[in-house]
Write an enzyme that holds these catalytic residues in place. Structure first.
Site, short mmCIF file in Angstrom:
data_model
loop_
_atom_site.label_atom_id
_atom_site.label_comp_id
_atom_site.label_asym_id
_atom_site.label_seq_id
_atom_site.Cartn_x
_atom_site.Cartn_y
_atom_site.Cartn_z
N ASP A 534 0.94 -1.16 0.16
CA ASP A 534 0.04 0.13 0.00
C ASP A 534 0.92 0.92 -0.04
OD1 ASP A 534 -2.33 1.68 0.36
OD2 ASP A 534 -2.30 1.23 2.48
N GLU A 537 2.71 5.11 -3.93
CA GLU A 537 2.78 6.01 -5.03
C GLU A 537 3.93 6.95 -4.98
OE1 GLU A 537 0.49 5.87 -2.55
OE2 GLU A 537 -1.14 4.96 -3.65
N ASP A 612 -9.18 4.30 -1.55
CA ASP A 612 -10.15 4.60 -0.40
C ASP A 612 -11.54 5.21 -0.94
OD1 ASP A 612 -7.76 3.76 0.82
OD2 ASP A 612 -7.15 5.92 1.55
C1 NOJ Z 1 -4.72 3.23 3.04
C2 NOJ Z 1 -5.30 2.37 2.25
O1 NOJ Z 1 -6.06 2.66 1.03
C3 NOJ Z 1 -6.12 1.61 3.06
O2 NOJ Z 1 -6.99 0.44 2.22
C4 NOJ Z 1 -5.52 1.14 4.22
O3 NOJ Z 1 -6.60 0.71 5.14
C5 NOJ Z 1 -4.85 2.15 4.92
N1 NOJ Z 1 -3.83 2.94 4.12
C6 NOJ Z 1 -4.10 1.68 6.09
O4 NOJ Z 1 -3.20 0.89 5.85
#
Ligand code: NOJ
Length: 964
Positions: A534, A537, A612
């Site tokens: 995650d 970017e 998200d």
């Molecule tokens: C951002 C991610 O997009 C999300 O899915 C994740 O739960 C959080 N980071 C925490 O790691």
């Protein structure tokens, strides 16, 4: 996801999230084109060109005397001239043409290539234009099968290259420079036809001496240091953008260039009703609470675009990893709607100009051409096509075990449970919280009892703290991204607080990263642990636009500016290799890695999700167009957080979301740390049962999902497909993006994504017969146009197109691993000619033995005129598949349902089955159709072996059948 790095602001944000889960994106955090110097300059350039109309002539011209053409490669110099015809830059040009019709146009800048430039601010950055994006995105640098016998014909004012597998030609006009791809004599892609080409050549910043007045010259306001949101980009190399207009004559629809929360069919971007005002942007970023219907950038970037008109599909791949903006305008003077010319304008901040032109002419060819360049989707481990249960966070191993038990208690299948960042010891990756995850192996063993897996998150930011050996190793060995001075590791803020970032552009860093995943170095990890990358970017909470400063330096002193959009891919590639290698040579298992950030080529190693989203109907509706565009751009293993990440979905929304999610290639529920618990067993009846059915529907169709993935892994074909792939002649279907086909199964699906809906309008683009797949009587829909279909809460509208077959599994199990030996049901949907066919691919779903030939690949056909149904081996090697067929000889089809049989077949009460010399008889029950309902028959327990040739004759008994 972004939170400010102080305890107070974390607390405040949490309160805000709880009270107002649907707050909007912070536009001020992200640039518009106007705030991004090079985008603004190039848009203004295009405006000036348009305003000048015919008096304008592009200042780029091929130096005819420099042309050389050999073995499918043309080289020459392009001169850039300024208004007084004074040449200012020599731009080496290379055009390569391949046997599959693909052409590649590359333009560099000689002066920068030679390093004959001076950098400002004593920068250590490389002086050349970045030219290594292909080393990451392409399967190999010499990936094109050059058409060595291609011909070059000299014309007045240009040359014509004749090459490719059919009638493909490339016209290169010298002055002004212009390239046209012709298919059967028709122009299908044109470069610089409008004259927007712009290569910002190197120039020295002229400081004014004291008292000196600035001369009236070009507007330099955005050339040098640029400040946005309090961060200043030192831009040591000055302006260096590359831009080109690319027109698709007569192709009025364009798809692709993910990732945007926008429609499948891309919108115009120069204002006007229903259009965007800003170009589509590609600059991977952690966009907090992103909005739908927007050209704003998101987490990943694939600069591949597909253009369509009736019976024609072409594409372009703009190989550039820097920040990129794409304007789209439809010139309707030349045709309306789907027949307009689509005029696009591609603008990248730095790097060489490198563009591939892909001739199609059909979507299938196009996917193959693009896949041959950037690679195919890795055939996933079968478990990863099941349902994934995630949230931020399962707080302890007991919590995980409890969820696991409850899913079983409520008979809800799932394959994978996920751990978000809180499982670590204080956000130090490769560790476990010593209090809450004391026994990670015991936890994984419980999951393994039902053949389930664990996925844990590992992010690229490494906590910058004394005593954390991973941090000290990385920094001491110089394996982190450096700041703009190139001496020290760059330091910024992310989940752990102060952090440094692994630089996976460095071979040394990748080598080291891989060692971290061995079972020895990551204690508590097992073979069944897979990884989620995650924030890659990369997300930097206190960085410009929530990411890294562009003047940071990576391996080999490339500026972050040049490689930004590749950054995420370097991480997930290294992670994937680490997982393969941890089991030791010869024992590799297919690895599952999920990434948030991606680039062209990411499909070779990972799945992605759309980040998200919000627990809101608009985000449910936005997911399918996004996933469809991922498939268009060669990365079909894609999904969206089921239920919505931020906020708390209502019961209807979450139910509809599961019905949709069951048709995402990657099917995972996820929720923000502040969202209420919402595991499916917690949801009241009748919702829970409806959700269970949706998940079971996914599991029953896994053979079709897996077969679709197999095709994606060898031909690049999307998993869920836009209607234009099925109906290339029906322009009316090209912009529909809320219904789609699942692989080659003929299943046409339109999940409900609007609140309160009890029916949907399903579009049919041909006059074939379609059957309602979930109706016990299989109601028939027929006729080109819109059809109303009932869609009460418990129903996902699904039709199966006549002419196809669906192989599925009807036994309910707890995970994919427990279904391995289960029998199948074959649904045969006869078309208007009384014919149907289908294919199925099966292998062990976990090893790489399929590469040796250990798989089943079969085609089934039924022709009513012949009264016979057959299974034919279409195995393609390398071995003959016999050993695997023997190993799987007990796999059976236990039921065949044939829809749309002629009346006479209702009397056929038996079928005979022949397998080699053996024959037997099976019974048939028939149902006569009525108004709008087809006749259908059900063959009970025909014992058809999946791995062998067989045939089945209707109305015969074993005595009359004879040998196969
Ligand atoms: C951002 C991610 O997009 C999300 O899915 C994740 O739960 C959080 N980071 C925490 O790691």
């Amino acid at each position: 996801m972004r939170l400010a790095p102080t305890v107070l602001s974390i607390a405040l944000s949490t309160v805000l999230l709880l009270t107002s889960p649907t707050t909007a994106v912070k536009h001020d955090n992200f640039k518009t084109c106007d705030q991004s110097g090079f985008c603004k300059r190039n848009r203004a350039y295009a405006d000036a060109v348009n305003a000048a109309e015919s008096s304008w002539s592009s200042p780029y011209a091929v130096d005819e005397s420099s042309i050389n053409f050999q073995d499918g490669v043309l080289t020459a110099n392009v001169w850039k001239a300024l208004p007084g015809d004074e040449y200012v830059a020599r731009l080496p040009l290379k055009i390569s043409v391949a046997t599959d019709g693909v052409a590649r146009v590359q333009i560099d800048e000689e002066r920068r290539q030679k390093g004959d430039v001076t950098l400002r601010h004593d920068s250590k950055a490389r002086k050349e234009r970045y030219n290594e994006a292909g080393e990451w995105a392409l399967v190999a640098n010499d990936v094109m099968k050059l058409h060595k016998d291609a011909k070059m014909v000299k014309l007045k004012g240009g040359v014509r290259l004749e090459y490719g597998f059919s009638d493909t030609q490339l016209l290169v006009q010298h002055k002004p420079f212009k390239v046209t791809l012709l298919r059967a004599g028709d122009p299908v892609v044109v470069l610089n036809g409008k004259g927007f080409m712009n290569v910002e050549h190197w120039r020295e910043k002229k400081e004014l001496a004291e008292g000196e007045e600035k001369k009236e010259e070009e507007d330099e306001s955005t050339w040098w240091d640029e400040t946005f949101g309090g961060n200043t980009d030192s831009k040591p190399r000055g302006p260096e953008a590359v831009a080109m207009d690319i027109t698709f004559p007569g192709h009025g629809i364009v798809y692709g260039i993910p990732e945007h929360a926008s429609s499948l069919s891309l919108k115009e971007t120069r204002g006007g009703e229903g259009n965007y005002k800003d170009p589509y942007r590609l600059y991977n970023a952690d966009v907090f609470e992103y909005e739908v219907d927007s050209p704003m950038t998101l987490y990943g970037a694939i600069p591949f675009m597909q253009a369509l008109k009736k019976h024609s599909t072409v594409g372009v791949f703009w190989l550039n990893a820097a920040e990129t903006w794409i304007d789209i305008v439809k010139n309707r003077k030349t045709g309306d709607g789907a027949k307009a010319d689509t005029e696009t304008h591609w603008i990248s901040e730095s790097g060489v100009l490198d563009v591939f032109l892909l001739p199609g002419p059909s979507a299938n060819f196009l996917h193959q051409q693009y896949g041959a360049l950037t690679g195919w989707t890795a055939l996933p481990a079968e478990f990863s096509l099941g349902y994934h249960q995630c949230r931020w966070n399962y707080i302890s191993s007991d919590d995980v075990k409890e969820v696991d038990r409850m899913m079983d208690k409520f008979d809800i299948p799932y394959d994978v449970i996920w751990l978000d960042i809180e499982y670590t010891d204080d956000k130090k990756y490769f560790t476990w919280d010593p209090l809450t995850f004391k026994d990670p192996v015991g936890m994984q063993n419980q999951l393994d009892a039902r053949k389930r897996k664990l996925v844990a998150i590992i992010d690229p930011h490494i906590k910058n703290v004394a005593g954390y050996n991973i941090s000290s190793q990385m920094n001491d060995k110089g394996l982190a991204v450096k700041d703009k001075h190139g001496e020290k590791s760059y330091e910024g803020w992310c989940w752990p607080g102060s952090s440094n970032w692994i630089d996976c552009f460095s071979p040394e860093a990748r080598k080291w990263w891989k060692t971290l995943f061995t079972f020895k170095n990551f204690p508590g990890s097992t073979e069944n642990l897979h990884i989620w990358n995650d924030m890659n970017e990369p997300s930097v909470f206190n960085g410009p636009e929530t990411t890294m400063p562009k003047d940071n330096l990576h391996h080999d002193n490339w500026e972050h500016r040049d490689v930004h959009n590749l950054n995420g891919m370097t991480l997930h590639n290294a992670t994937y290799e680490a997982l393969l290698e941890r089991s030791g040579p010869g024992n590799e298992r297919r690895a599952f890695v999920l990434t948030r950030s991606f680039f062209a080529g990411s499909q070779r190693t990972t799945a992605m999700w759309t980040g998200d989203n919000l627990a809101d109907w608009s985000h449910l509706a936005a997911a399918f167009p996004m996933i469809l565009n991922q498939g268009i751009a060669g990365m079909p293993f894609a999904g969206a957080d089921v239920g919505g990440f931020f906020g708390n979905p209502g019961k209807e929304l979450i139910t509809r979301w599961y019905q949709s999610g069951a048709f995402y290639p990657f099917f995972r529920a996820h929720a923000h740390i502040d969202a209420k618990r919402r595991e499916p067993y917690l949801i009241d009846e009748p919702y829970r049962s409806i959700i269970r059915s949706a998940i079971r529907l996914r599991y029953s169709l896994l053979p079709m999902w897996y077969t679709a993935f197999h095709r994606a892994s060898v031909e690049g074909t999307p998993i869920i497909r836009p209607l234009s792939m099925q109906w290339p002649g029906d322009e009316d279907s090209f912009e529909i993006d809320d219904q789609f086909f699942l692989g080659d199964s003929g299943l046409l699906v339109k999940p409900v994504v609007t609140e309160g809906a009890t029916d949907v309008k399903m579009y049919l683009g041909d006059d074939e017969v379609y059957y309602d797949y979930l109706d016990p009587e299989y109601a028939v829909f027929r006729g080109k146009g819109w059809h109303k279909m009932e869609a009460p809460l418990e129903k996902t509208p699904i039709l199966v197109r006549g002419g196809h077959m669906v192989l599925r599994r009807d036994r309910h199990r707890r995970s994919t691993g427990l279904m391995k030996h289960d029998p199948y049901t074959l649904v045969v949907a006869l078309n208007t000619e009384g014919v149907a066919g289908g294919v199925v691919y099966i292998d062990d779903g976990e090893t790489f033995d399929n590469k040796k030939g250990d798989y089943i690949y079969r085609a089934f056909t039924l022709k009513t005129v012949e009264g016979e149904m057959k299974s034919v081996n279409i195995h393609t090697g390398p071995n003959d598949g016999a050993a695997y067929a023997e190993k799987t000889k007990d796999l059976r089809i236990e039921k065949v349902i044939v829809l749309g049989v002629p009346d006479a077949w209702l009397e056929k009460k038996v079928v005979s089955v022949a397998v080699g010399a053996e024959t037997w008889t099976a019974e048939v029950s028939a149902t006569k159709g009525g108004k709008g309902k087809p006749n259908f028959v059900v063959i009970r327990d025909p014992k058809l072996p999946v791995s062998k040739d067989w045939n089945l004759r209707f109305g015969e008994t074993s005595e009359s059948h004879g040998e196969l």
